[in-house]
Design an enzyme around this catalytic site. Structure first.
Site, mmCIF file in Angstrom:
data_model
loop_
_atom_site.group_PDB
_atom_site.id
_atom_site.type_symbol
_atom_site.label_atom_id
_atom_site.label_comp_id
_atom_site.label_asym_id
_atom_site.label_seq_id
_atom_site.Cartn_x
_atom_site.Cartn_y
_atom_site.Cartn_z
ATOM 1 N N PRO A 1 52.406 -70.913 20.736
ATOM 2 C CG PRO A 1 52.846 -72.734 22.132
ATOM 3 C CD PRO A 1 52.451 -71.286 22.157
ATOM 4 C CB CYS A 2 51.995 -72.333 15.119
ATOM 5 S SG CYS A 2 52.897 -70.773 15.154
ATOM 6 N N PRO A 3 50.800 -75.054 16.567
ATOM 7 C CG PRO A 3 52.262 -76.795 17.131
ATOM 8 C CD PRO A 3 52.068 -75.316 17.299
#
Length: 444
Positions: A93-95
C-alpha cells in the site's frame, strides 16, 4: 509449462497483487506465479480470469494461484510453504508514504513495506522486488529506508533503491515509482537496472485516437483533440474505498488533463456521445476505463488482452492502482537474467556501507543517549557533518517511525536514544491488527 516461458523454471510469490499489472509484466518476463495474494475481491477475480484467458493457466491452477484476504493474516496463507522461491514481489500500500496523504509511514496501519522485508527473512527468496510511490524516496523517510537496507543486509541481501519513470519504458504516463530490489549475494553481482527506452512513448492523443474515434463526433473535432492531447498523461490515481467515485486525480492532475482536452472529473461509460454528455458542444471528453488502461500500459502485443471485471468504479480502481506492466516486465527481465547469471558481472555496492541517514546510523544500537550537540560533533568526526537544525529535523522524522526516547539532563539538555521500529513486522500484539479490523471496509 503454462503461464511462463517453457525454458524458465523461475517462480514468483506476489503480495498485494491487485488486478495484475505487476503479475502480467513478470509473467511476460518469464516468471510463473506460485501464489498471488490480494485483499480486494474484484481485483482477485480479474487476476484469476486473466491467468486463464490470457496467460494459459487452467482453472484449477488459477484458483490455487490467487488467494484473497489480508496478506498479513496467517489464516490466509502460510509463507513457510514458499521458502526459497525465486522471487518475492509486491506493490504494498502507498498511502503511508504518499505526499497526498499524511505520510504516517510506520505508524500507518496500512504500511506493509517493513513487514514484506521481514517476510523475505522468513521465505528467503533469491530476489525481492517491492515498489511504492515517489514519496518514500523523500527526506522524510531516510531513516525508514536505512532500516530497510540494514535489515536486508542482515538477511544476506544486497539491496538498492531507484526512482523509475513509467514513460522511460514506453508508458504514456509520468508515474514515478520508487523501486527496491534485493538479491542474495551470489546473484546480486549479475543484476543491472533496466535501461530506459531511447524512443519517447506516444502522446495521449496518438495513443487513444482509435478509441476516441468510436465516439459520435466529427473527424475535424477528433483531429483537433488529438493535436491538443500532445503530451503524456499525469500519474493515474486509482484512489481507495475512502475516496468517492472514479476521477483522474487531485486538482493539479485535473488541470493537466484539462490542458490536454480531457474532463478529469469522472470516467465515462463510452467514448464521446450521448452517454458522455460533457462532450456535447465542447472539446473535452471524459476517458473510459479502456482508455485509462491503455495509458497505464495495457496495450501492445504483450499487454493489450487483459480484461477487468466489475462495475466501472471497481474497474477504474483496479487499473489506477496497478504497476504498469511494461515497467514490471523490464524489471522482471533484469531480475531473471541475474538469477540465471546471464548478465555481465558488476561491482557490488554493499548495503552496510550505504548511509542514507547518518543520524539513524549513529543512534542505532547505542545503549547511552546522545544530545544534539554530541551528535553534531560525532558526525563531523565521521566525515558526514550536519548542522544542528538538520540533526533536529532528522530526529523529528525518526520519531515518526521509531520510538525516540528523550532524557532531560540536569543541565537542561535533552538526550536521545533510538528505540524500537514502530512498523508492523508481524507482531501479534501490534496496533495494526485492531486498526485494520476497524477500517477493513475502507482499505483497498
Amino acid at each position: 509449462m503454462s503461464g511462463a516461458a517453457e525454458d524458465s523454471p523461475l517462480e514468483v510469490v506476489e503480495i498485494c497483487a491487485g488486478a495484475g499489472g505487476q503479475s502480467l509484466g513478470l509473467e511476460r518476463a518469464g516468471f510463473r506465479h506460485r501464489l498471488a495474494v490480494e485483499l480486494d475481491e474484484h481485483a482477485a477475480r480479474t487476476l484469476r480470469h486473466n491467468l486463464v484467458n490470457v496467460l494459459g493457466y487452467d482453472e484449477k491452477e488459477a484458483e490455487d494461484a490467487v488467494c484473497v484476504g489480508d496478506v498479513a493474516d496467517p489464516e490466509v496463507w502460510n509463507p513457510r510453504e514458499y521458502e526459497n522461491v525465486d522471487l518475492l514481489a509486491g506493490g504494498v500500500p502507498c498511502p503511508p508514504f504518499s505526499i497526498a496523504g499524511k505520510q504516517l509511514g510506520a505508524s500507518d496501519e496500512r504500511d506493509l513495506f517493513a513487514w514484506a522485508v521481514e517476510l523475505s527473512g522468513q521465505i528467503k527468496p533469491k530476489a525481492l522486488l517491492l515498489e511504492n510511490v515517489k514519496g518514500l524516496s523523500g527526506n522524510r523517510f531516510t531513516g525508514y529506508r536505512q532500516h530497510v537496507l540494514d535489515r536486508l543486509q542482515e538477511y544476506g541481501y544486497i539491496a538498492e533503491w531507484r526512482l523509475l519513470q513509467a514513460d522511460q519504458f514506453g508508458v504514456s504516463q509520468l508515474r514515478p515509482r520508487f523501486v527496491l530490489i534485493a538479491l542474495q549475494r551470489e546473484y546480486a553481482e549479475y543484476f543491472h537496472w533496466p535501461e530506459p527506452h531511447t524512443e519517447h512513448p506516444p502522446t495521449v492523443g496518438e495513443l487513444l485516437r482509435d478509441l476516441m474515434a468510436r465516439g459520435n463526433w466529427s473527424e475535424e473535432k477528433l483531429d483537433a483533440w488529438v493535436k491538443q492531447a500532445d503530451g503524456i498523461a499525469p500519474t493515474i490515481v486509482g484512489g481507495s474505498k475512502k475516496h468517492g467515485g472514479a476521477d483522474l486525480g487531485p486538482r493539479r492532475a485535473k488541470a493537466a488533463w484539462a490542458a490536454m482536452g480531457v474532463d478529469a472529473l469522472g470516467v465515462a461509460d463510452d467514448p464521446p456521445g450521448p452517454t458522455n454528455p460533457r462532450v456535447e458542444g465542447a472539446v473535452s471528453p471524459m476517458l473510459t476505463t479502456e482508455m485509462v488502461a491503455r495509458i497505464q500500459g495495457w496495450h501492445g502485443d504483450e499487454f493489450a488482452e487483459w480484461e477487468f471485471l466489475g462495475r466501472k468504479t471497481a474497474r477504474y480502481r483496479q487499473i489506477g492502482n496497478a504497476f504498469p506492466p511494461p515497467v514490471a516486465r523490464a524489471l522482471g527481465v533484469a531480475i531473471k537474467r541475474a538469477l540465471l547469471k546471464e548478465a555481465d558481472l558488476r561491482p557490488l555496492v554493499e548495503a552496510s556501507k550505504v548511509t542514507l541517514d547518518p543520524v539513524y546510523k549513529i543512534l542505532r544500537g547505542r545503549k547511552r543517549p546522545m544530545t544534539v550537540e554530541q551528535m553534531v560533533v560525532k558526525l563531523a568526526g565521521s566525515g558526514t557533518p550536519l548542522e544542528q537544525p538538520e540533526v533536529e529535523r532528522r530526529l523529528v522524522h525518526l520519531g515518526h517511525d521509531f520510538e525516540l526516547i528523550q532524557n532531560l539532563r540536569s543541565n537542561g539538555e535533552t538526550a536521545f536514544l533510538l528505540g524500537g521500529f514502530k512498523a508492523f513486522l508481524g507482531q501479534e500484539d501490534h496496533q495494526r491488527h485492531e486498526l485494520f479490523a476497524q477500517h477493513r471496509s475502507k482499505i483497498s
